[in-house]
Structure formats: structure tokens, C-alpha cells
Write an enzyme that holds these catalytic residues in place. Structure first.
Site, mmCIF file in Angstrom:
data_model
loop_
_atom_site.group_PDB
_atom_site.id
_atom_site.type_symbol
_atom_site.label_atom_id
_atom_site.label_comp_id
_atom_site.label_asym_id
_atom_site.label_seq_id
_atom_site.Cartn_x
_atom_site.Cartn_y
_atom_site.Cartn_z
ATOM 1 N N CYS A 261 0.834 -1.187 0.000
ATOM 2 C CA CYS A 261 0.000 0.000 0.000
ATOM 3 C C CYS A 261 0.877 1.247 0.000
ATOM 4 O O CYS A 261 1.856 1.280 0.743
ATOM 5 C CB CYS A 261 -0.901 -0.042 1.239
ATOM 6 N N PRO A 262 0.579 2.236 -0.811
ATOM 7 C CA PRO A 262 -0.605 2.414 -1.641
ATOM 8 C C PRO A 262 -0.402 2.007 -3.101
ATOM 9 O O PRO A 262 -1.264 2.267 -3.933
ATOM 10 C CB PRO A 262 -0.855 3.918 -1.547
#
Length: 74
Positions: free
Chosen positions: A12-13
Site C-alpha cells: 500500500c498504496p
């Protein structure tokens, strides 16, 4: 036939950012199949689809790889 986006090994992201970019490159009503290894991507993809109005058609997990089928709606 769906387009496949491989974001395995990314955290992430990045999976969401790459998915967002790839969704722009496919036609409306086309399907993007995303393969990810980040467990957080399950909730992230659900939230992404709700925010963008795209349809999360399927979520699966096999051997630590999460597969998402997302239909572009707009």
C-alpha cells in the site's frame, strides 16, 4: 477477456495507485483483473470501487495471491 494487472510484491498504496491508472486505460464495461499479495489490498479494493463507482465483481485468494475482478463503470 480481461486485462491483467500484476501488482504482486507491492505494498500500500502502490496496488491501488496502479489499479487506478490501469482503469483509465480500459474501456467502460471492460474488466481489469488485479493480482496482489498485500493483504490490505482486500479492503483497499473494496473502498476504491465504492469511491470510483466501479464494480468489484469477484475477490479470491489462492496461495497468498489475491485476485480482484473489477468492471469499469464510467
Amino acid at each position: 477477456m480481461s486485462t491483467v494487472l500484476d501488482v504482486k510484491g507491492l505494498n500500500c498504496p502502490l496496488p491501488i495507485l496502479r489499479t487506478k491508472k490501469a482503469m483509465k486505460d480500459i474501456a467502460v464495461d471492460a474488466v481489469l483483473e488485479v493480482h496482489a499479495t498485500d493483504p490490505g489490498s482486500v479492503k483497499d479494493m473494496e473502498a476504491f470501487c465504492k469511491q470510483t463507482g466501479n464494480e468489484l465483481m469477484e475477490t479470491a485468494e489462492t496461495g497468498g495471491v489475491y485476485q480482484f475482478k473489477i468492471k469499469r463503470k464510467s
